[in-house]
Design a protein around this motif. Structure first.
Motif, PDB file in Angstrom:
ATOM      1  N   ILE A  52       0.088   1.628   2.767  1.00 15.91           N
ATOM      2  CA  ILE A  52       0.937   1.088   4.013  1.00 15.91           C
ATOM      3  C   ILE A  52       0.182   0.156   4.912  1.00 15.91           C
ATOM      4  O   ILE A  52       0.601  -0.900   4.975  1.00 15.91           O
ATOM      5  CB  ILE A  52       1.211   2.064   5.318  1.00 15.91           C
ATOM      6  CG1 ILE A  52       2.477   3.124   4.319  1.00 15.91           C
ATOM      7  CG2 ILE A  52       1.996   1.594   6.278  1.00 15.91           C
ATOM      8  CD1 ILE A  52       2.587   4.455   5.191  1.00 15.91           C
ATOM      9  N   SER A  53      -1.230   0.370   4.909  1.00 11.89           N
ATOM     10  CA  SER A  53      -2.100  -0.684   5.689  1.00 11.89           C
ATOM     11  C   SER A  53      -1.813  -2.144   4.940  1.00 11.89           C
ATOM     12  O   SER A  53      -1.961  -3.053   5.488  1.00 11.89           O
ATOM     13  CB  SER A  53      -3.276  -0.236   5.792  1.00 11.89           C
ATOM     14  OG  SER A  53      -3.259   0.930   6.623  1.00 11.89           O
ATOM     15  N   PHE A  54      -2.118  -1.939   3.619  1.00 16.11           N
ATOM     16  CA  PHE A  54      -2.171  -3.392   3.006  1.00 16.11           C
ATOM     17  C   PHE A  54      -0.782  -4.002   3.010  1.00 16.11           C
ATOM     18  O   PHE A  54      -0.802  -5.157   3.431  1.00 16.11           O
ATOM     19  CB  PHE A  54      -2.736  -2.964   1.312  1.00 16.11           C
ATOM     20  CG  PHE A  54      -4.189  -3.076   1.209  1.00 16.11           C
ATOM     21  CD1 PHE A  54      -5.000  -4.349   0.898  1.00 16.11           C
ATOM     22  CD2 PHE A  54      -4.764  -1.870   0.973  1.00 16.11           C
ATOM     23  CE1 PHE A  54      -6.118  -4.166   0.912  1.00 16.11           C
ATOM     24  CE2 PHE A  54      -6.125  -1.667   0.858  1.00 16.11           C
ATOM     25  CZ  PHE A  54      -6.786  -2.903   0.774  1.00 16.11           C
ATOM     26  N   LYS A  55       0.150  -3.304   2.898  1.00 14.01           N
ATOM     27  CA  LYS A  55       1.412  -3.851   2.926  1.00 14.01           C
ATOM     28  C   LYS A  55       1.676  -4.397   4.135  1.00 14.01           C
ATOM     29  O   LYS A  55       2.384  -5.662   4.356  1.00 14.01           O
ATOM     30  CB  LYS A  55       2.586  -2.843   2.482  1.00 14.01           C
ATOM     31  CG  LYS A  55       2.506  -2.639   1.032  1.00 14.01           C
ATOM     32  CD  LYS A  55       3.094  -3.659   0.141  1.00 14.01           C
ATOM     33  CE  LYS A  55       2.931  -3.437  -1.221  1.00 14.01           C
ATOM     34  NZ  LYS A  55       3.458  -4.712  -2.278  1.00 14.01           N
ATOM     35  N   THR A  56       1.559  -3.722   5.451  1.00 12.97           N
ATOM     36  CA  THR A  56       1.657  -4.009   6.694  1.00 12.97           C
ATOM     37  C   THR A  56       0.520  -5.029   7.305  1.00 12.97           C
ATOM     38  O   THR A  56       0.900  -5.643   8.486  1.00 12.97           O
ATOM     39  CB  THR A  56       1.982  -3.048   7.811  1.00 12.97           C
ATOM     40  OG1 THR A  56       0.589  -2.199   7.770  1.00 12.97           O
ATOM     41  CG2 THR A  56       3.020  -2.044   7.023  1.00 12.97           C
ATOM     42  N   VAL A  76       5.219  -1.171  13.164  1.00 11.70           N
ATOM     43  CA  VAL A  76       5.462  -1.143  11.767  1.00 11.70           C
ATOM     44  C   VAL A  76       4.794  -0.041  10.957  1.00 11.70           C
ATOM     45  O   VAL A  76       5.363   0.629  10.211  1.00 11.70           O
ATOM     46  CB  VAL A  76       5.338  -2.769  11.062  1.00 11.70           C
ATOM     47  CG1 VAL A  76       5.470  -2.651   9.768  1.00 11.70           C
ATOM     48  CG2 VAL A  76       6.345  -3.568  11.931  1.00 11.70           C
ATOM     49  N   GLN A  77       3.489   0.020  11.132  1.00 12.64           N
ATOM     50  CA  GLN A  77       2.707   1.062  10.555  1.00 12.64           C
ATOM     51  C   GLN A  77       3.074   2.427  10.738  1.00 12.64           C
ATOM     52  O   GLN A  77       3.092   3.226   9.628  1.00 12.64           O
ATOM     53  CB  GLN A  77       1.319   0.927  10.834  1.00 12.64           C
ATOM     54  CG  GLN A  77       0.298   1.769  10.422  1.00 12.64           C
ATOM     55  CD  GLN A  77      -0.316   1.300   8.862  1.00 12.64           C
ATOM     56  OE1 GLN A  77       0.130   0.460   8.385  1.00 12.64           O
ATOM     57  NE2 GLN A  77      -1.032   2.206   8.480  1.00 12.64           N
ATOM     58  N   PHE A  78       3.306   2.673  11.883  1.00 10.54           N
ATOM     59  CA  PHE A  78       3.988   4.139  12.129  1.00 10.54           C
ATOM     60  C   PHE A  78       5.361   4.295  11.800  1.00 10.54           C
ATOM     61  O   PHE A  78       5.699   5.565  11.732  1.00 10.54           O
ATOM     62  CB  PHE A  78       3.297   4.611  13.698  1.00 10.54           C
ATOM     63  CG  PHE A  78       1.975   4.825  13.735  1.00 10.54           C
ATOM     64  CD1 PHE A  78       1.519   6.199  13.454  1.00 10.54           C
ATOM     65  CD2 PHE A  78       1.191   3.905  14.002  1.00 10.54           C
ATOM     66  CE1 PHE A  78       0.282   6.680  13.381  1.00 10.54           C
ATOM     67  CE2 PHE A  78      -0.149   4.258  14.172  1.00 10.54           C
ATOM     68  CZ  PHE A  78      -0.542   5.715  13.772  1.00 10.54           C
ATOM     69  N   VAL A  79       6.317   3.364  11.666  1.00 15.39           N
ATOM     70  CA  VAL A  79       7.409   3.669  11.389  1.00 15.39           C
ATOM     71  C   VAL A  79       7.319   4.086   9.837  1.00 15.39           C
ATOM     72  O   VAL A  79       7.957   5.068   9.452  1.00 15.39           O
ATOM     73  CB  VAL A  79       8.326   2.510  11.382  1.00 15.39           C
ATOM     74  CG1 VAL A  79       9.383   2.596  10.539  1.00 15.39           C
ATOM     75  CG2 VAL A  79       8.938   2.292  12.957  1.00 15.39           C
ATOM     76  N   PHE A  80       6.486   3.441   8.970  1.00 14.41           N
ATOM     77  CA  PHE A  80       6.497   3.692   7.549  1.00 14.41           C
ATOM     78  C   PHE A  80       5.662   5.177   7.564  1.00 14.41           C
ATOM     79  O   PHE A  80       5.969   5.914   6.532  1.00 14.41           O
ATOM     80  CB  PHE A  80       5.796   2.537   6.812  1.00 14.41           C
ATOM     81  CG  PHE A  80       6.681   1.411   6.581  1.00 14.41           C
ATOM     82  CD1 PHE A  80       7.624   1.276   5.619  1.00 14.41           C
ATOM     83  CD2 PHE A  80       6.447   0.360   7.205  1.00 14.41           C
ATOM     84  CE1 PHE A  80       8.497   0.231   5.380  1.00 14.41           C
ATOM     85  CE2 PHE A  80       7.367  -0.792   6.730  1.00 14.41           C
ATOM     86  CZ  PHE A  80       8.358  -0.677   5.927  1.00 14.41           C
ATOM     87  N   PHE A  81       4.711   5.360   8.383  1.00 10.45           N
ATOM     88  CA  PHE A  81       3.849   6.538   8.131  1.00 10.45           C
ATOM     89  C   PHE A  81       4.817   7.718   8.486  1.00 10.45           C
ATOM     90  O   PHE A  81       4.461   8.574   7.821  1.00 10.45           O
ATOM     91  CB  PHE A  81       2.793   6.262   9.267  1.00 10.45           C
ATOM     92  CG  PHE A  81       1.808   7.576   9.288  1.00 10.45           C
ATOM     93  CD1 PHE A  81       0.835   7.911   7.987  1.00 10.45           C
ATOM     94  CD2 PHE A  81       1.688   8.606  10.230  1.00 10.45           C
ATOM     95  CE1 PHE A  81       0.141   8.986   8.045  1.00 10.45           C
ATOM     96  CE2 PHE A  81       0.876   9.626  10.135  1.00 10.45           C
ATOM     97  CZ  PHE A  81       0.039   9.823   9.158  1.00 10.45           C
TER      98      PHE A  81
END
Length: 450
Positions: A52-56, A76-81
């Motif tokens: 996720i970190s790489f993508k965001t 954005v990071q925590f929505v996906f997380f």
């Protein structure tokens, strides 16, 4: 630039990433979430966080980044997380996990990472502003309203870490382009900011060529000239738009960390899996055929145009031309065992020690002899761009057929073309593809492997 000129700010984001991974794993360990398989969850959540970190681009925070930008990254990071976290229950069939406990884990993780992110951001700004650490020396080319605004930003926003040194005006009668370039080199200027509207087309081209050939970062205050037809990246310094000529993927600290981690693992595998037993055999064969050391050690040009000692198995008899003349076809200096190890590229294996020591990478532009660097820097346009990354044992140019002896100008020109493409378009999967192709070429044999 990662590790440029002894600055270690490139470590900040990777260290922040490691701390975040520790946080999400420690909270998962201590909170009562009732895992059936804790190891599975820790592996799943760690890999998910990294992906996720790489993508965001969660850790892609610049010295001029604003608070709003960081808040957007966190959101954005925590929505996906959140989605990945609750997907674990259904994906791995974990009915006994408490949804409430998982929600508490998410909230605690968000609060902790949020606090650490802003603490890192604030401390780094204070470090630049009060200690004058992590700075970049800059010059501004051109006198205009926007150029003056930019200088004001440099001088007032000390937390950005830009040290304004001098302003040049190409419209002044006493302006000397060569003297300007000499000042930039002698004063260790890191970044050049050009007001494009104040430059003639030939002056603009001269600055682009100078920056490319001297490893300087070149940026522009935008206007309506043809510079917009190029592939450019917008950045904002306190709401002032700045254009960057090229974006080099390996200047991103996370990309650099990924590549360095792979280099260490790959080099250790080769050293302990192959060199540890093959090295003594080759050493014996080399010494039996000719007198001299087992290893050939030569100074070559590496990252940021710095010299380093490059290791190879010695494939020639002792001679005085080794540092000036490349091996050619049917070269009488090459020994019998040398011909075999050069044909199979086994002579390059000791360079995995260079990789482990950090002088080289597994994949990158091949390092050249000092004599050739001096020669080609003056003859081949954009030649110095290849030194924006670490040199490699193999590279894109080599797998495309441009390895070995340089017989004509087109050989070095095409090699540099592929080197620059690699520098500007690096990806981890490109490295893997080049490694696989190198192994195939070594097994099947190459025309210029002599």
């Amino acid at each position: 630039m990662f590790f440029k000129q002894g600055r270690y700010s490139g470590l900040i984001n990777p260290i922040a990433g490691i701390i975040d991974l520790l946080v999400i794993n420690l909270l998962a360990y201590y909170l009562p979430i009732q895992f059936q398989s804790p190891t599975l969850f820790h592996t799943y959540i760690s890999l998910s966080w990294i992906i996720i970190s790489f993508k965001t681009e969660f850790y892609k925070v610049y010295r001029y980044s604003k608070v709003v930008y960081i808040l957007r990254l966190l959101f954005v990071q925590f929505v996906f997380f959140f989605l990945i976290l609750y997907a674990f229950i259904g994906f791995f069939k974990q009915p006994i996990i408490s949804r409430l406990a998982l929600g508490q884990y998410f909230v605690f993780t968000f609060i902790t990472v949020f606090a650490l992110k802003f603490l890192n951001y604030i401390l780094l700004m204070q470090y630049r502003e009060r200690v004058n650490g992590n700075t970049r020396n800059v010059v501004v080319i051109g006198k205009s309203k926007k150029a003056n605004q930019l200088i004001k930003v440099f001088e007032e926003r000390r937390e950005y870490g830009y040290m304004f040194k001098r302003q040049f005006s190409p419209r002044d009668q006493n302006f000397d382009l060569i003297a300007c370039f000499r000042y930039i080199v002698n004063s260790n200027i890191d970044e050049i900011y050009c007001s494009v509207s104040k430059l003639k087309d030939d002056e603009l081209a001269a600055f682009i060529n100078f920056a490319d050939n001297n490893l300087k970062t070149l940026k522009f205050l935008p206007d309506n000239k043809n510079i917009f037809s190029k592939k450019l990246k917008f950045e904002y310094y306190d709401y002032l738009p700045i254009l960057s000529l090229r974006d080099i993927p390996l200047h991103n600290s996370l990309n650099a960390l990924l590549k360095r981690g792979f280099d260490i693992l790959f080099s250790l595998t080769v050293i302990f899996g192959l060199l540890i037993w093959l090295g003594p055999i080759l050493a014996l064969l080399i010494r039996l055929e000719s007198k001299g050391p087992v290893f050939f050690i030569q100074k070559r040009t590496g990252f940021d145009n710095k010299e380093f000692q490059c290791f190879k198995f010695r494939s020639m008899g002792m001679n005085d031309a080794a540092d000036a003349q490349q091996a050619g076809k049917n070269d009488m200096r090459v020994t019998k065992i040398g011909r075999f190890i050069r044909k199979t590229s086994i002579d390059e294996l000791p360079q995995f020690y260079n990789v482990l020591f950090g002088n080289m990478s597994v994949v990158g532009p091949r390092p050249h002899m000092l004599k050739h660097t001096d020669e080609y820097a003056n003859r081949v346009d954009k030649y110095m761009l290849r030194h924006f990354v670490k040199p490699g044992i193999t590279g894109l140019a080599q797998v495309r057929g441009y390895r070995g002896e340089i017989e004509k100008d087109s050989d070095i020109q095409n090699r540099i073309k592929f080197d620059i493409f690699y520098v500007e378009n690096w990806s981890f999967f490109m490295d893997l593809k080049i490694i696989v192709q190198t192994v195939i070429n070594a097994v099947s044999g190459e025309e210029k492997a002599y």
